[in-house]
Design a protein around this motif. Structure first.
Motif, short mmCIF file in Angstrom:
data_model
loop_
_atom_site.label_atom_id
_atom_site.label_comp_id
_atom_site.label_asym_id
_atom_site.label_seq_id
_atom_site.Cartn_x
_atom_site.Cartn_y
_atom_site.Cartn_z
N GLU A 54 0.83 -1.20 0.00
CA GLU A 54 0.00 0.00 0.00
C GLU A 54 0.87 1.26 0.00
O GLU A 54 0.58 2.23 -0.72
CB GLU A 54 -0.92 -0.01 1.23
N LEU A 55 1.93 1.26 0.81
CA LEU A 55 2.85 2.39 0.85
C LEU A 55 3.54 2.58 -0.51
O LEU A 55 3.68 3.70 -1.00
CB LEU A 55 3.89 2.18 1.95
N TRP A 56 3.96 1.48 -1.11
CA TRP A 56 4.60 1.55 -2.44
C TRP A 56 3.66 2.18 -3.46
O TRP A 56 4.06 3.04 -4.25
CB TRP A 56 5.00 0.13 -2.88
N ALA A 57 2.38 1.73 -3.46
CA ALA A 57 1.42 2.26 -4.42
C ALA A 57 1.20 3.75 -4.21
O ALA A 57 1.10 4.52 -5.17
CB ALA A 57 0.10 1.50 -4.30
N GLN A 58 1.14 4.18 -2.95
CA GLN A 58 0.94 5.61 -2.68
C GLN A 58 2.15 6.41 -3.13
O GLN A 58 2.00 7.49 -3.74
CB GLN A 58 0.68 5.83 -1.19
N MET A 59 3.35 5.92 -2.87
CA MET A 59 4.56 6.62 -3.30
C MET A 59 4.64 6.68 -4.82
O MET A 59 5.02 7.69 -5.40
CB MET A 59 5.80 5.91 -2.74
N SER A 60 4.26 5.58 -5.48
CA SER A 60 4.33 5.53 -6.94
C SER A 60 3.33 6.49 -7.56
O SER A 60 3.60 7.09 -8.61
CB SER A 60 4.06 4.11 -7.43
N ASP A 61 2.18 6.65 -6.92
CA ASP A 61 1.11 7.47 -7.49
C ASP A 61 1.26 8.94 -7.10
O ASP A 61 1.19 9.83 -7.96
CB ASP A 61 -0.24 6.94 -6.99
N GLU A 62 1.49 9.18 -5.81
CA GLU A 62 1.47 10.56 -5.31
C GLU A 62 2.86 11.13 -5.06
O GLU A 62 3.04 12.34 -5.04
CB GLU A 62 0.64 10.61 -4.02
N GLY A 63 3.83 10.24 -4.82
CA GLY A 63 5.21 10.70 -4.63
C GLY A 63 5.52 11.19 -3.24
O GLY A 63 6.66 11.09 -2.79
N CYS A 64 4.54 11.71 -2.53
CA CYS A 64 4.80 12.32 -1.22
C CYS A 64 4.04 11.57 -0.13
O CYS A 64 2.82 11.40 -0.21
CB CYS A 64 4.38 13.78 -1.24
N VAL A 65 4.78 11.10 0.86
CA VAL A 65 4.21 10.39 2.00
C VAL A 65 4.83 10.97 3.26
O VAL A 65 6.04 11.26 3.28
CB VAL A 65 4.50 8.87 1.91
N PRO A 66 4.06 11.17 4.33
CA PRO A 66 4.64 11.71 5.57
C PRO A 66 5.82 10.87 6.05
O PRO A 66 5.81 9.65 5.97
CB PRO A 66 3.47 11.65 6.56
N ALA A 67 6.84 11.56 6.55
CA ALA A 67 8.03 10.87 7.03
C ALA A 67 7.69 9.88 8.14
O ALA A 67 8.32 8.83 8.26
CB ALA A 67 9.06 11.89 7.51
N SER A 68 6.67 10.22 8.93
CA SER A 68 6.27 9.34 10.03
C SER A 68 5.79 7.99 9.50
O SER A 68 6.03 6.95 10.12
CB SER A 68 5.18 9.99 10.88
N ARG A 69 5.11 8.03 8.35
CA ARG A 69 4.62 6.78 7.79
C ARG A 69 5.78 5.95 7.24
O ARG A 69 5.79 4.73 7.37
CB ARG A 69 3.60 7.05 6.69
N LEU A 70 6.74 6.62 6.62
CA LEU A 70 7.93 5.90 6.14
C LEU A 70 8.66 5.24 7.31
O LEU A 70 9.08 4.08 7.23
CB LEU A 70 8.87 6.86 5.41
N ALA A 71 8.78 5.98 8.39
CA ALA A 71 9.47 5.44 9.57
C ALA A 71 8.73 4.25 10.15
O ALA A 71 9.33 3.25 10.55
CB ALA A 71 9.63 6.54 10.62
N ALA A 72 7.38 4.36 10.20
CA ALA A 72 6.57 3.26 10.75
C ALA A 72 6.71 2.01 9.89
O ALA A 72 6.79 0.89 10.41
CB ALA A 72 5.11 3.68 10.83
N ALA A 73 6.75 2.19 8.56
CA ALA A 73 6.91 1.05 7.67
C ALA A 73 8.25 0.36 7.90
O ALA A 73 8.33 -0.87 7.96
CB ALA A 73 6.79 1.51 6.21
N LEU A 74 9.31 1.16 8.04
CA LEU A 74 10.64 0.58 8.27
C LEU A 74 10.68 -0.16 9.60
O LEU A 74 11.26 -1.25 9.70
CB LEU A 74 11.69 1.69 8.24
N THR A 75 10.05 0.41 10.62
CA THR A 75 10.02 -0.24 11.93
C THR A 75 9.33 -1.60 11.84
O THR A 75 9.81 -2.59 12.42
CB THR A 75 9.30 0.65 12.95
N SER A 76 8.22 -1.66 11.11
CA SER A 76 7.50 -2.93 10.96
C SER A 76 8.36 -3.96 10.25
O SER A 76 8.39 -5.14 10.64
CB SER A 76 6.21 -2.69 10.16
N ILE A 77 9.06 -3.54 9.22
CA ILE A 77 9.91 -4.46 8.46
C ILE A 77 11.04 -4.99 9.33
O ILE A 77 11.35 -6.19 9.33
CB ILE A 77 10.47 -3.75 7.20
#
Length: 985
Positions: free
Chosen positions: A812-835
């Motif tokens: 879902e994060l990949w699709a949003q980045m591919s479509d909109e390009g801009c995602v809050p840094a907090s969401r990027l950090a949360a994704a990395l933490t989960s991984i």
């Protein structure tokens, strides 16, 4: 938008024709108008409740104020008004309002929803007769005064019947069926559990059938009669006979020989014996008399027909939409009664639907629950249902004493039982789901040597409407309504018999789990599911008791050790993980090696899917493998090799993954286990794919697929998911890398389609994540990813499949980045933490590398992503895996120096050619040629791209093909064109 003249003419004519058709609807009764029966004047209207409708002005007023409503919804409402409160079928409404045009039924449902929205708090005036049609609750008069109105000639025939103060919902089919039963005989008993609405249905039936009987309808109410001696005078009073006459056959014949009436005898279960004798005499000597009985059990008379009145239909679990929920009578009843008491317009649909489900659609319970909404709200009532017998005590003061509270209703039924029936009812309450006679005897009547005794007692509880019997199964099964079960559990606790009965229940389901575990290896999947469909809830109950302070730990351990098929079949891996973790924390010295091995193997499987490749997953599988080798347990050894392959694959240890896969392949060959051998080929192929050996990967996975195509195993989920579908999903990845994009997408689509037919959550998640979403992401198609990622996340969350849920969030994060390009840094950090918490290898997919590149291009704050950015940006990467060409390409984009970027791209191109990864090769060569051309190195650029044109992929991704065409045109090279698929793919 402007319409053509011809179109405007046709539209105008259609509107006029529809209006004429509706105003002069030939299929309806003429409506009583407020002042004049002539609708020729525009200002003439019809009153219904506090509304006035003007058909020619197409206007509705509520208390003198205009009501906004759409044109089509107005037409539908006008048809209902014309019907004068009578039922209008769906077909009638569609034919009338749409003037013969063929439309879907959901068009009508949409208009009914619009009408209800327009009516607001009066939405209850629109009644849905489930499966039949709709009616308006009142026409031309106040709602409360219209509900009980009958024509004068009918009122004269039903003067002895009480007038209902509320509407009867959801019983149209029951009334019709019971009325038809009188065509076949003269006595019908409406039987059902207390509070199901037997009396209300009987009275409504009497009101409807009144004109069929010259001498009308008589009512004998037995609810308040407690002594046998009072039966005669009560019946005599209803029949307008003397008490002495009703005891003599000759006097009954004299009084009733020419009488034609319907006798309703209400609430008979506590007086069955004396009533049966009197009713039989009345029928024998009154040849034109018909009798309608209401009772929790039949009277057992000759010629008696029994109609089992079921609770009202309830919305399915998870219903959120009001328009969908209101079509279920239980919900409509609860909503109407709540609105009448709480006078609220807002209704929590999901909570109200859950209340209907948990109260089994029982009308009395729903009415009592609705009475609490004014003080607790709908959510508060739902929360209080665990203590329902104290919650549901707000009945009408005028109701029978046993109908004022839910407890009193069930108390009445319970105290009519014999001691043996009461004991059986209490003990059976431990069954959390349906059960058969064998289970009932083992758990509830172990002291009875005669098996027929328990069958007789079961039959008696069914007759008394305290158990439901399902005869549509290969073996008849019994079940409780939830209200009765709650009551019986309370009585079991009071009896002090809980632990003794619970121990028998737990041991019975231990044997059931052992049998299910054995059958899982031999029975076809669907047959296994059908056989053990009702076991999981009782298995949970048995485990809960076994691990409780008064429980039996060895029984619980053995049950858990044999329960693995249930967790796998139902994709309940998170529950499995939690239960086994708790069990191993409580293990004692009495736990033998075999049981510990089985528990560790089950824990490894559960951790693999519920969480992912965390260290505990690897540890569980290594311990299970050690025990399996020591005990020579070949099946567990194969499962452990599979688990360690999966663990190492997700950790990025691809060489180790291949070693475990090849060992599984070797062991299965020695065991002549052909299914496991095909599994070994598949997982070896997947490991080869991740190592970049795509040709070898495809060869192995193809071999595995050929076996599964020719030999469908009995148990599809032996290794946790359907292996054929998993093979299709991973092979689609291989095909895309090799340059067969169209074939890859078609194969991933097939995998998802077949997985949906299996109804197995883990398999479907695999097909969605490893197949469809991965191939779509490789193709750069964020729309295709979004089309399925919500399904992946929903299924994963519903079944506690944490690995797939995290994977879905990443897509879902990949699709949003591919479509909109801009995602809050907090969401990027949360994704990395989960991984990182998951132990998931960043190079398992291209998602993280694509996200890093997109964030770099958008100049986002990547401090939270610094470790991953460093991972992909290093120009001196030493790894060699399936995605290395792509990761080197990403690295080139992250470099500050064009010279370093060229080094990365040249290395990426060399690796892609070595791996025969034509899709990567085309993408990388295009970017390399573009960078060289930007630096003025035109000839080298042409050479780099021309070499690819000679060995181009046959069905490349459209995005890559378009980019290559642009660069080729710039360099004066021949454009690439998509070619047809290669044979044999």
């Amino acid at each position: 938008m402007r319409l053509s003249k011809a179109f405007r003419t046709v539209t105008s004519n259609n509107c006029e024709r529809r209006e004429r058709h509706i105003v002069y609807y030939s299929g309806m009764k003429p409506t009583a108008l407020s002042s004049s029966n002539d609708l020729s004047r525009d200002d003439e209207g019809v009153d219904f409740g506090r509304y006035r409708i003007f058909p020619r002005l197409r206007l509705i007023l509520r208390d003198g104020l205009k009501v906004d409503i759409g044109t089509r919804a107005f037409d539908v409402l006008w048809v209902l008004v014309q019907a004068g409160g009578e039922l209008v079928s769906k077909d009638q409404l569609i034919d009338t309002v749409w003037s013969g045009v063929v439309v879907e039924e959901n068009n009508l449902q949409a208009q009914m929803s619009a009408i209800r929205r327009a009516l607001g708090s009066d939405r209850g005036m629109i009644r849905t007769e489930f499966g039949l049609g709709y009616r308006l609750a009142a026409n031309g008069q106040d709602l409360s005064s219209s509900k009980a109105e009958l024509p004068e000639d009918r009122r004269s025939h039903v003067r002895g019947l009480p007038v209902p103060l509320t509407s009867l919902l959801g019983r149209a089919a029951d009334l019709r069926d019971i009325e038809r039963m009188f065509d076949r005989g003269r006595i019908v008993t409406i039987a059902g559990t207390g509070g199901v609405g037997k009396t209300r249905v009987a009275l409504e039936l009497g009101r409807r059938m009144g004109l069929q009987f010259k001498d009308g309808v008589c009512l004998a109410e037995m609810a308040k009669i407690s002594e046998d001696e009072l039966v005669s005078p009560t019946l005599a009073g209803a029949l307008q006979m003397s008490s002495s006459d009703i005891e003599r056959a000759d006097r009954i014949e004299t009084n009733l020989s020419t009488q034609q009436f319907l006798l309703i005898v209400d609430n008979c279960e506590h007086l069955a014996g004396p009533l049966a004798r009197h009713v039989e005499m009345i029928l024998r000597h009154g040849p034109f008399v018909k009798v309608l009985i209401t009772s929790q059990e039949p009277l057992g008379l000759e010629g008696e027909q029994v109609y089992r009145l079921a609770p009202l239909a309830v919305p399915p679990a998870g219903t959120h939409d009001l328009d969908a929920a209101i079509t279920y009578p239980a919900f409509e009843l609860f909503a109407e009664r709540s609105a009448a008491i709480a006078q609220t317009r807002e209704l929590n649909v999901e909570a109200a639907s859950s209340i209907c489900q948990r109260l089994d659609g029982l009308p009395l319970a729903l009415e009592l629950a609705a009475a609490r909404v004014a003080t607790l709200g709908v959510s508060g009532v739902l929360a209080g249902l665990d203590d329902r017998f104290n919650l549901l005590t707000a009945g009408r003061r005028t109701a029978l004493s046993r109908h004022r509270t839910l407890r009193a209703t069930v108390d009445w039924s319970y105290h009519l039982l014999s001691e043996g029936e009461q004991r059986l009812l209490r003990r059976l309450a431990l069954f959390a789901s349906s059960f058969d006679a064998q289970a009932a005897r083992a758990v509830a009547t172990p002291e009875d040597d005669d098996p027929w005794l328990s069958l007789d007692l079961l039959g008696s509880l069914v007759e008394k409407s305290l158990l439901l019997l399902d005869l549509n199964r290969s073996v008849p099964r019994y079940r409780f309504l939830e209200n009765i079960r709650f009551y019986a559990l309370e009585k079991l606790a009071e009896s002090g018999d809980v632990d003794t009965t619970a121990e028998r229940h737990a041991r019975y389901f231990l044997e059931m789990a052992r049998r299910a575990s054995d059958d899982w290896k031999t029975l076809p999947t669907q047959e296994w599911r059908a056989t053990y469909a009702d076991v999981i809830d009782d298995l949970r109950a048995a485990l809960d008791w076994s691990f409780s302070p008064n429980g039996d730990l060895p029984t619980g351990m053995s049950t858990l050790a044999n329960a693995t098929p249930f967790w796998i079949q139902l994709s309940l891996h998170d529950e499995c993980r939690r239960r086994i973790t708790l069990a191993l924390a409580h293990r004692s010295a009495t736990l033998d090696k075999e049981h510990e091995m089985l528990l560790l193997a089950a824990l490894g499987t559960a951790l693999s899917w519920a969480i992912g490749p965390v260290p505990e997953t690897g540890a569980a599988w290594h311990k299970a493998l050690t025990f399996a080798q020591e005990l020579n347990a070949s099946e567990t050894a194969l499962q452990a090799r599979y688990g360690l392959w999966l663990y190492n694959l997700r950790c990025g240890h691809y060489e180790a993954a291949l070693e475990h896969a090849e060992e599984l392949l070797r062991r299965s060959s020695l065991l002549h286990d052909l299914e496991a051998r095909a599994v070994g080929q598949r997982i070896s192929g997947v490991a080869e794919h991740f190592l970049g050996n795509h040709d070898r990967a495809r060869e192995l996975i193809d071999s595995s697929l050929h076996w599964f195509d020719a030999n469908r195993p009995q148990q599809a989920f032996r290794f946790g998911l359907d292996q054929r579908i998993a093979a299709l999903a991973f092979l689609s990845r291989v095909l895309w890398i090799q340059g067969f994009a169209d074939e890859a997408k078609a194969m991933s689509r097939t995998a998802v389609s077949e997985a949906r037919q299996l109804d197995h959550a883990n398999t479907l998640c695999c097909a969605l994540a490893e197949g469809w979403c991965t191939v779509s992401a490789l193709d750069g198609d964020f729309g295709a990813v979004r089309s399925e990622v919500k399904c992946l996340q929903h299924i994963a969350r519903e079944h506690g499949l944490g690995f797939w849920n995290t994977y879905g969030d990443l897509f879902e994060l990949w699709a949003q980045m591919s479509d909109e390009g801009c995602v809050p840094a907090s969401r990027l950090a949360a994704a990395l933490t989960s991984i990182e918490r998951l132990g998931f290898d960043p190079e398992y997919s291209v998602l993280l590398s694509d996200i890093v590149l997109a964030a770099h291009r958008e100049k986002l704050d990547l401090r939270a992503f610094s470790s991953v950015t460093a991972h992909f940006s290093s120009p001196c990467r030493e790894t060699m895996n399936w995605g290395e060409p792509e990761f080197q390409r990403i690295s080139a984009h992250l470099q500050a120096s064009n010279d370093v970027a060229l080094i990365c791209l040249r290395r990426a191109l060399a690796i892609s050619r070595q791996q025969k990864a034509k899709a990567w090769t085309l993408r990388i060569a295009t970017e390399l040629a573009e960078l060289l051309a930007d630096q003025g190195q035109q000839e080298e650029a042409r050479t780099a791209l021309a070499a690819v044109l000679d060995d181009r992929p046959l069905t490349s991704a459209a995005r890559d093909l378009a980019a290559a065409n642009l660069v080729a045109a710039r360099l004066g090279l021949t454009f690439l064109r998509a070619a047809p698929s290669q044979d044999g793919i």
